[in-house]
Design a protein around this motif. Structure first.
Motif, PDB file in Angstrom:
ATOM      1  N   ARG A 127       0.819  -1.217   0.000  1.00 14.76           N
ATOM      2  CA  ARG A 127       0.000   0.000   0.000  1.00 14.76           C
ATOM      3  C   ARG A 127       0.850   1.263   0.000  1.00 14.76           C
ATOM      4  N   GLY A 128       2.126   1.131   0.389  1.00 12.48           N
ATOM      5  CA  GLY A 128       3.005   2.295   0.437  1.00 12.48           C
ATOM      6  C   GLY A 128       3.526   2.710  -0.929  1.00 12.48           C
ATOM      7  N   ILE A 129       3.433   1.793  -1.906  1.00 14.84           N
ATOM      8  CA  ILE A 129       3.915   2.101  -3.259  1.00 14.84           C
ATOM      9  C   ILE A 129       2.861   2.934  -4.002  1.00 14.84           C
ATOM     10  N   ARG A 130       3.302   3.990  -4.658  1.00 16.02           N
ATOM     11  CA  ARG A 130       2.370   4.773  -5.481  1.00 16.02           C
ATOM     12  C   ARG A 130       1.705   3.854  -6.496  1.00 16.02           C
ATOM     13  N   PRO A 131       0.374   3.841  -6.583  1.00 16.54           N
ATOM     14  CA  PRO A 131      -0.276   2.942  -7.546  1.00 16.54           C
ATOM     15  C   PRO A 131       0.221   3.131  -8.976  1.00 16.54           C
ATOM     16  N   ASP A 132       0.574   4.373  -9.348  1.00 11.25           N
ATOM     17  CA  ASP A 132       1.007   4.584 -10.738  1.00 11.25           C
ATOM     18  C   ASP A 132       2.468   4.175 -10.982  1.00 11.25           C
ATOM     19  N   LYS A 133       3.157   3.701  -9.917  1.00 11.37           N
ATOM     20  CA  LYS A 133       4.488   3.104 -10.091  1.00 11.37           C
ATOM     21  C   LYS A 133       4.485   1.623  -9.679  1.00 11.37           C
ATOM     22  N   ASP A 134       3.305   1.110  -9.346  1.00 12.36           N
ATOM     23  CA  ASP A 134       3.178  -0.255  -8.818  1.00 12.36           C
ATOM     24  C   ASP A 134       3.138  -1.266  -9.965  1.00 12.36           C
ATOM     25  N   VAL A 135       4.286  -1.483 -10.602  1.00 11.06           N
ATOM     26  CA  VAL A 135       4.342  -2.331 -11.796  1.00 11.06           C
ATOM     27  C   VAL A 135       4.165  -3.816 -11.479  1.00 11.06           C
ATOM     28  N   ASP A 136       4.254  -4.173 -10.219  1.00 14.43           N
ATOM     29  CA  ASP A 136       3.942  -5.545  -9.797  1.00 14.43           C
ATOM     30  C   ASP A 136       2.419  -5.724  -9.690  1.00 14.43           C
ATOM     31  N   ALA A 137       1.712  -4.602  -9.552  1.00 15.91           N
ATOM     32  CA  ALA A 137       0.244  -4.549  -9.617  1.00 15.91           C
ATOM     33  C   ALA A 137      -0.450  -5.287  -8.480  1.00 15.91           C
ATOM     34  N   PHE A 138       0.131  -5.214  -7.280  1.00 12.26           N
ATOM     35  CA  PHE A 138      -0.524  -5.829  -6.126  1.00 12.26           C
ATOM     36  C   PHE A 138      -1.212  -4.804  -5.235  1.00 12.26           C
ATOM     37  N   HIS A 139      -1.043  -3.496  -5.535  1.00  8.81           N
ATOM     38  CA  HIS A 139      -1.741  -2.466  -4.756  1.00  8.81           C
ATOM     39  C   HIS A 139      -3.247  -2.630  -4.963  1.00  8.81           C
ATOM     40  N   PRO A 140      -4.045  -2.494  -3.871  1.00  6.32           N
ATOM     41  CA  PRO A 140      -5.495  -2.660  -4.020  1.00  6.32           C
ATOM     42  C   PRO A 140      -6.093  -1.800  -5.136  1.00  6.32           C
ATOM     43  N   ALA A 141      -5.569  -0.600  -5.345  1.00  9.91           N
ATOM     44  CA  ALA A 141      -6.142   0.266  -6.389  1.00  9.91           C
ATOM     45  C   ALA A 141      -5.936  -0.355  -7.768  1.00  9.91           C
ATOM     46  N   ASN A 142      -4.799  -1.008  -7.990  1.00 15.68           N
ATOM     47  CA  ASN A 142      -4.580  -1.670  -9.280  1.00 15.68           C
ATOM     48  C   ASN A 142      -5.392  -2.955  -9.409  1.00 15.68           C
ATOM     49  N   VAL A 143      -5.501  -3.692  -8.320  1.00  9.18           N
ATOM     50  CA  VAL A 143      -6.334  -4.904  -8.330  1.00  9.18           C
ATOM     51  C   VAL A 143      -7.777  -4.528  -8.633  1.00  9.18           C
ATOM     52  N   GLY A 144      -8.248  -3.441  -8.007  1.00  7.61           N
ATOM     53  CA  GLY A 144      -9.617  -2.985  -8.231  1.00  7.61           C
ATOM     54  C   GLY A 144      -9.855  -2.585  -9.677  1.00  7.61           C
ATOM     55  N   LYS A 145      -8.913  -1.812 -10.242  1.00  7.91           N
ATOM     56  CA  LYS A 145      -9.063  -1.405 -11.643  1.00  7.91           C
ATOM     57  C   LYS A 145      -9.099  -2.619 -12.567  1.00  7.91           C
ATOM     58  N   LEU A 146      -8.305  -3.625 -12.231  1.00 10.56           N
ATOM     59  CA  LEU A 146      -8.284  -4.851 -13.018  1.00 10.56           C
ATOM     60  C   LEU A 146      -9.664  -5.494 -13.038  1.00 10.56           C
ATOM     61  N   LEU A 147     -10.295  -5.596 -11.859  1.00 13.20           N
ATOM     62  CA  LEU A 147     -11.603  -6.257 -11.792  1.00 13.20           C
ATOM     63  C   LEU A 147     -12.680  -5.406 -12.459  1.00 13.20           C
ATOM     64  N   ILE A 148     -12.613  -4.090 -12.249  1.00 16.04           N
ATOM     65  CA  ILE A 148     -13.599  -3.182 -12.851  1.00 16.04           C
ATOM     66  C   ILE A 148     -13.422  -3.111 -14.365  1.00 16.04           C
ATOM     67  N   GLY A 149     -12.175  -3.342 -14.820  1.00 13.57           N
ATOM     68  CA  GLY A 149     -11.903  -3.244 -16.247  1.00 13.57           C
ATOM     69  C   GLY A 149     -11.415  -1.871 -16.667  1.00 13.57           C
TER      70      GLY A 149
END
Lengths: 315, 315
Positions: A127-149
């Motif tokens: 959660r400490g990683i900026r979502p827009d630099k989270d290239v591993d894509a485990f931040h909840p905001a990226n996981v959420g965008k993935l599910l939402i599409g």
């Protein structure tokens, strides 16, 4: 018995057995496209995509992964950096490093290698990683965008790599029955999220250790994705003839016939399943090589998005 | 032919047909527990949970929903507020109101009623809400936590309500085959995410308009959840005898025999399916009443979390 694939062939077929989906070849293609895009970004925009990997402690397997990540990012023309911290690092110390990377304009992708020492809570670091630099894509905001599409997030590298493998191998997904065995946050769940999106249109079932009559599900699958972390768990009788089998497993088993005394096997009983399936990924050389390739692709996209540079159509 | 349920009975059984899962009764129970918890928070912590709903424009259905949300939050002892804005509101104006609510300490839950006028991008508004006040749970960070299984986020109200209905009706989910028909961001996807979590342990299949042989899937289901938005789409031949059927649909169809000339029907052909299923939710009076009840429950939890007050064990 594995046939050699050329760099351009995603699949290789032997007489009387499944086509091999050659992840090493597909990954080389992805890395080549990443390198082209990096060259373009440097030449046209003075932008060098940068990936920073943080390694805490001395886990030998992690050290190998991290070395490969840095090596491949540098080979693609990117700025690759590995920050090594001792096993005694506190959560606060690690978060301070992450914060510095969050603020560093030369850094477009941040990856903290897992697993972490016990005194550090992985979720807090992610959660400490900026979502827009989270290239591993485990931040909840990226996981959420993935599910939402929503398209401006990142997809985790392993399931994203599986999607590219399926595409390169020409596996039709629209309306296909896809069964994912395993529901980890790293593979199973994001894999299902990617496959169920409109436009992909697979019909997805997620199975796991509590699934009743697992084989009845796996035998329905046009595409079977094994990500349970149990060596050679998927046997031939669990596979529908002609199915495409993707093996995400990486399990080290004892094998006295090898130099190291161990051997890497997937979650699929490769030799037996190969005679039933129409196409299959080997282990090693299947899904594995895709993971770092997708990490590089995510980092290039992060660099473009952070710098406000349009996509030139490169993947 | 629907039997009357008492306030404490979640299910009612007629001779020779499915038990009725009485959402109105279950929702009353949830609201009563919310009211108790609100009273406790007021008495012990001087904390009054507050829900602010923003309504843009004059959509009549939205006006009804919003009125019910305010009414039920006030009945539960909460601070309920509705902010009405004209249909000509710009995205910037709406985001400014959201920002004010984000900063207002009396506001623990923020809900912007959908649909929004065309000049406003819903995703931008949803992302503008503080995730810890996003009691509608559509912010990517909350969707992501839902899929990952992190407990400090919120679950969207309709699928969360379905989970409570299934629990109150005593429907076993561990190892159960659950088929979700529909993959919307509001219901289908988060519903699947909730059901596949460890601890719930259902085996979930998500079907949609592109699914091949949909009936083959729905006939496998121990629990069938219909959320496709097509009136009476699920017919009796699509249901396994003895299955539990949850109808999330709310479709208004013409019916000259009624005063208004229309009638509300679910996604399930209720009269026919009732003779096959073992339990079923009616429309209206099934899933519908749960949605606002879960919104209130989410708001109470948001208030507790924002104020750092421990959960007393109330749901």
């Amino acid at each position: 018995m594995r046939a050699e694939a050329s760099a351009t062939d995603a699949v290789v077929q032997d007489e009387g057995s499944a086509r091999l989906i050659d992840g090493a070849a597909v990954a080389r293609g992805v890395r080549a496209r990443v390198a082209e895009e990096v060259a373009r970004l440097k030449a046209e925009h003075g932008l060098t995509p940068g990936l920073s990997v943080v390694l805490v402690g001395d886990d030998p397997a992690s050290a190998v992964y991290v070395r490969n990540k840095e090596k491949q990012s540098v080979e693609a023309g990117m700025r690759g950096e590995t920050i090594r911290m001792p096993a005694t690092t506190t959560q606060e110390e690690l978060l301070a490093v992450v914060d510095r990377l969050n603020a560093d304009e030369r850094v477009h992708g941040i990856l903290v290698q897992m697993p972490l020492p016990k005194q550090i809570e992985p979720a807090a670091v992610i959660r400490g990683i900026r979502p827009d630099k989270d290239v591993d894509a485990f931040h909840p905001a990226n996981v959420g965008k993935l599910l939402i599409g929503e398209r401006d997030g990142f997809a985790p590298c392993t399931p994203a790599g599986v999607m590219v493998l399926l595409e390169e191998a020409g596996v039709p997904l629209k309306g296909a029955e896809v069964v994912v065995v395993g529901r980890s946050n790293i593979v199973g769940k994001p894999m299902a999220a990617l496959l169920m999106q409109p436009g992909v249109d697979a019909t997805v079932t997620v199975c796991h250790s509590r699934t009743r009559d697992l084989a009845a599900h796996t035998r329905r699958a046009d595409v079977l994705i094994a990500a349970i972390g149990r060596g050679r768990f998927v046997t031939a009788d669990m596979v529908k003839p002609g199915a495409v089998v993707i093996d995400v497993g990486m399990n080290r088993i004892d094998d006295p016939t090898t130099k190291t005394g161990t051997r890497l096997v997937g979650d699929v009983d490769f030799d037996a399943v190969r005679s039933v399936a129409s196409a299959i990924t080997p282990v090693p050389g299947g899904v594995g090589p895709m993971t770092i390739a997708m990490l590089l692709a995510n980092t290039v996209r992060a660099a473009r998005q952070l710098a406000g540079v349009a996509d030139a159509g490169a993947r």
